[in-house]
Design a protein around this motif. Structure first.
Motif, mmCIF file in Angstrom:
data_model
loop_
_atom_site.group_PDB
_atom_site.id
_atom_site.type_symbol
_atom_site.label_atom_id
_atom_site.label_comp_id
_atom_site.label_asym_id
_atom_site.label_seq_id
_atom_site.Cartn_x
_atom_site.Cartn_y
_atom_site.Cartn_z
ATOM 1 N N UNK A 69 53.494 -22.653 137.481
ATOM 2 C CA UNK A 69 54.049 -23.627 138.430
ATOM 3 C C UNK A 69 55.549 -23.358 138.576
ATOM 4 N N UNK A 70 55.883 -22.450 139.470
ATOM 5 C CA UNK A 70 57.292 -22.107 139.666
ATOM 6 C C UNK A 70 58.072 -23.229 140.336
ATOM 7 N N UNK A 71 57.387 -24.045 141.136
ATOM 8 C CA UNK A 71 58.076 -25.153 141.805
ATOM 9 C C UNK A 71 58.643 -26.149 140.800
ATOM 10 N N UNK A 72 57.849 -26.474 139.790
ATOM 11 C CA UNK A 72 58.334 -27.398 138.761
ATOM 12 C C UNK A 72 59.500 -26.785 137.992
ATOM 13 N N UNK A 73 59.405 -25.508 137.665
ATOM 14 C CA UNK A 73 60.442 -24.857 136.880
ATOM 15 C C UNK A 73 61.759 -24.797 137.644
ATOM 16 N N UNK A 74 61.710 -24.655 138.974
ATOM 17 C CA UNK A 74 62.928 -24.649 139.773
ATOM 18 C C UNK A 74 63.494 -26.050 139.957
ATOM 19 N N UNK A 75 62.614 -27.049 140.029
ATOM 20 C CA UNK A 75 63.061 -28.410 140.293
ATOM 21 C C UNK A 75 63.622 -29.086 139.058
ATOM 22 N N UNK A 76 63.108 -28.741 137.863
ATOM 23 C CA UNK A 76 63.565 -29.382 136.620
ATOM 24 C C UNK A 76 63.999 -28.302 135.621
ATOM 25 N N UNK A 77 65.097 -27.611 135.859
ATOM 26 C CA UNK A 77 65.523 -26.546 134.928
ATOM 27 C C UNK A 77 65.949 -27.077 133.569
ATOM 28 N N UNK A 78 66.479 -28.308 133.512
ATOM 29 C CA UNK A 78 66.900 -28.853 132.219
ATOM 30 C C UNK A 78 65.703 -29.119 131.320
ATOM 31 N N UNK A 79 64.610 -29.575 131.897
ATOM 32 C CA UNK A 79 63.400 -29.793 131.104
ATOM 33 C C UNK A 79 62.839 -28.468 130.608
ATOM 34 N N UNK A 80 62.853 -27.458 131.461
ATOM 35 C CA UNK A 80 62.366 -26.133 131.067
ATOM 36 C C UNK A 80 63.199 -25.573 129.928
ATOM 37 N N UNK A 81 64.518 -25.709 130.001
ATOM 38 C CA UNK A 81 65.383 -25.203 128.933
ATOM 39 C C UNK A 81 65.126 -25.945 127.620
ATOM 40 N N UNK A 82 64.943 -27.263 127.705
ATOM 41 C CA UNK A 82 64.671 -28.033 126.494
ATOM 42 C C UNK A 82 63.341 -27.615 125.855
ATOM 43 N N UNK A 83 62.343 -27.367 126.673
ATOM 44 C CA UNK A 83 61.048 -26.937 126.143
ATOM 45 C C UNK A 83 61.128 -25.544 125.524
ATOM 46 N N UNK A 84 61.958 -24.672 126.085
ATOM 47 C CA UNK A 84 62.133 -23.350 125.498
ATOM 48 C C UNK A 84 62.758 -23.441 124.109
ATOM 49 N N UNK A 85 63.707 -24.336 123.936
ATOM 50 C CA UNK A 85 64.310 -24.530 122.619
ATOM 51 C C UNK A 85 63.298 -25.073 121.625
ATOM 52 N N UNK A 86 62.428 -25.976 122.101
ATOM 53 C CA UNK A 86 61.384 -26.514 121.215
ATOM 54 C C UNK A 86 60.437 -25.413 120.784
ATOM 55 N N UNK A 87 60.047 -24.550 121.721
ATOM 56 C CA UNK A 87 59.140 -23.457 121.383
ATOM 57 C C UNK A 87 59.811 -22.453 120.444
ATOM 58 N N UNK A 88 61.101 -22.200 120.614
ATOM 59 C CA UNK A 88 61.793 -21.293 119.716
ATOM 60 C C UNK A 88 61.792 -21.830 118.285
ATOM 61 N N UNK A 89 62.057 -23.134 118.135
ATOM 62 C CA UNK A 89 62.037 -23.735 116.804
ATOM 63 C C UNK A 89 60.636 -23.707 116.204
ATOM 64 N N UNK A 90 59.633 -24.004 117.028
ATOM 65 C CA UNK A 90 58.255 -24.009 116.533
ATOM 66 C C UNK A 90 57.801 -22.604 116.159
#
Length: 496
Positions: free
Chosen positions: A412-433
């Motif tokens: 879903x590229x539309x969501x990733x472009x519309x909410x970049x801050x949420x995407x970045x936060x989720x990437x940090x969560x995945x890195x920690x996990x």
């Protein structure tokens, strides 16, 4: 059949057939026998839709175009006047059958077109494979003329009020003789005969209340979401009808749905979205939907909660969504600790804590790629085959090669472009996990290596070192704790 006839009729193609059961108890085929195909109801405005689940009846209210060249306005005004009365303007609009001064809607009611639909199914073709879903009922919708009964009833009542015979009729009611009868005790045979009578069945249907549901037109996000349920999600399971007895073949082809009955006793599953979810808080609603959906896009979730046009409601859903789900390929997947709570075990006897780690590892791989190889996942997580298969079935499906599993939804590229801050936060969560997973799987491998060393040296297989593969820029483990080559791990004894 002769041999030459067999040669002239070769097999053109062989396609696999799958049985989808997600909508087995909820799939209806609607027919419109009095409506030509060239003038369908697809573009009509659906005002209201009601359903009687036990009786299998559907009622739809369609808006009429009162300003078209084919509409007789004087006739429409006369019908509205007969149905709602001359003083309809002084009444509440909700009490009137027609909301305007003319006949502005058409009601369609259903009747069963077939009594037995056990031999019928709806089939869809995808990737040269046929997916079949059993039908629940076939209904024929025709226009209802109940407004004529309402007009006749109102006319009788108005004539009765004008004549002033109300008191006389009451006196006549009092003067009537009353006959007292004592009925015989009802036997089992008479009760069964009564239950099969037309009057009893008609009374049962009329006593069942109508339940209002939401109608989603073809092509909408919600309809596309439900359309995916027509495809079988377990394409890797095969049933060989030639090596099984007929009863065993049928039981595997259509297994009993005990879990569905325990979840929603006596009610169809689709009623949960409107009756029960509405009364729950937003957090519980989002959690319930994600547990049942497993994987869903943000647009589909907004359609379920009917907040596509409200930015404020969408942000509220997104805030709660991050508490119960994680982001994978721009889509939302329910968290493993919610799907597999602690202090419980799987059917194979494995603790749910280990199932959580295995599922998180699979989801992390899907954040890096749209497909995974089952053998590589099994080598790392080391879970029983059934548990790993359940994890993969929940978020992916097998494609062509039985060893490769592909994520359920496209990115879903539309969501990733519309909410970049949420995407970045989720990437940090995945890195920690991912760092936690690397540490857990490494400790598990060290314990296994110690066990192998303590065992007999002859005839024992050496376990392979488990390494979590990832991209160089986003490794799961810390560079300082990476497994070193075998020559470096033996120690530096120095020159002799």
């Amino acid at each position: 059949m002769r041999a030459d006839e067999t040669d002239n009729d070769p097999v053109v193609a062989e396609i696999p057939v799958f049985l989808a059961k997600t909508l087995a108890e909820q799939l209806y085929v609607l027919q419109y026998p009095v409506r030509p195909h060239s003038h369908s109801y697809d573009e009509s405005t659906i005002l209201k839709t009601n359903i009687r689940p036990r009786s299998g009846q559907i009622e739809m209210e369609l808006g009429l175009r009162t300003r078209g060249p084919t509409y007789d306005k004087s006739k429409g005004e006369q019908i509205a006047l007969n149905v709602d009365g001359a003083f309809r303007d002084k009444c509440d609009s909700e009490d009137n059958f027609y909301k305007s001064n003319v006949m502005d809607k058409l009601v369609l009611t259903s009747t069963k077109a077939m009594t037995d639909v056990s031999r019928y199914a709806v089939g869809v073709v995808r990737d040269s494979s046929l997916h079949l879903t059993p039908l629940s009922s076939v209904l024929a919708l025709r226009p209802s003329f109940s407004y004529l009964d309402l007009a006749d009833k109102r006319g009788r009542q108005e004539r009765k009020d004008m004549s002033g015979d109300t008191e006389d009729s009451d006196d006549e009611e009092k003067a009537k003789k009353v006959t007292v009868r004592f009925e015989k005790p009802e036997t089992i045979k008479s009760r069964k005969a009564k239950e099969k009578s037309y009057g009893f069945l008609l009374r049962q249907i009329r006593e069942e209340p109508w339940i209002e549901v939401t109608y989603h037109k073809y092509g909408s996000e919600r309809s596309e979401f439900e359309l995916r349920k027509l495809y079988c999600m377990y394409e890797d399971e095969h049933v060989d009808q030639f090596s099984l007895a007929p009863k065993e073949y049928l039981s595997q082809l259509v297994p009993p749905t005990e879990e569905v009955q325990l979840t929603t006793p006596g009610l169809p599953a689709h009623l949960m979205s409107r009756s029960a979810l509405t009364a729950l808080p937003l957090h519980d609603r989002v959690k319930t939907v994600m547990i049942n959906a497993g994987v869903a896009s943000f647009g589909e979730l907004l359609g379920v909660f009917s907040c596509e046009n409200s930015v404020e409601s969408a942000l509220s859903v997104l805030k709660v969504l991050q508490q119960v789900a994680v982001l994978v390929q721009g889509n939302w997947v329910v968290k493993s600790d919610i799907l597999y709570p602690k202090d419980s075990w799987s059917e194979s006897g494995v603790a749910n804590e280990l199932i959580q780690r295995g599922r998180d590892f699979v989801l992390y791989l899907f954040t890096k790629s749209t497909s995974v190889v089952r053998a590589e996942v099994a080598e790392v997580v080391r879970l029983p085959s059934n548990d790993l298969k359940n994890i993969l079935n929940g978020v992916s499906q097998c494609r062509r090669s039985r060893a490769t599993w592909e994520f359920l939804l496209s990115t879903d590229t539309n969501f990733m472009k519309k909410y970049p801050d949420v995407v970045q936060r989720q990437q940090m969560i995945w890195q920690s996990r991912s760092e936690q997973l690397s540490h857990n799987f490494k400790d598990k491998q060290v314990k296994q290596d110690d066990t192998n060393k303590a065992g007999p040296s002859t005839g024992a297989k050496k376990s392979r070192a488990v390494r979590i593969k990832s991209e160089p820029s986003d490794d799961l483990s810390d560079p300082q704790t990476k497994p070193q080559p075998a020559k470096q791990r033996r120690g530096n004894k120095g020159p002799r």
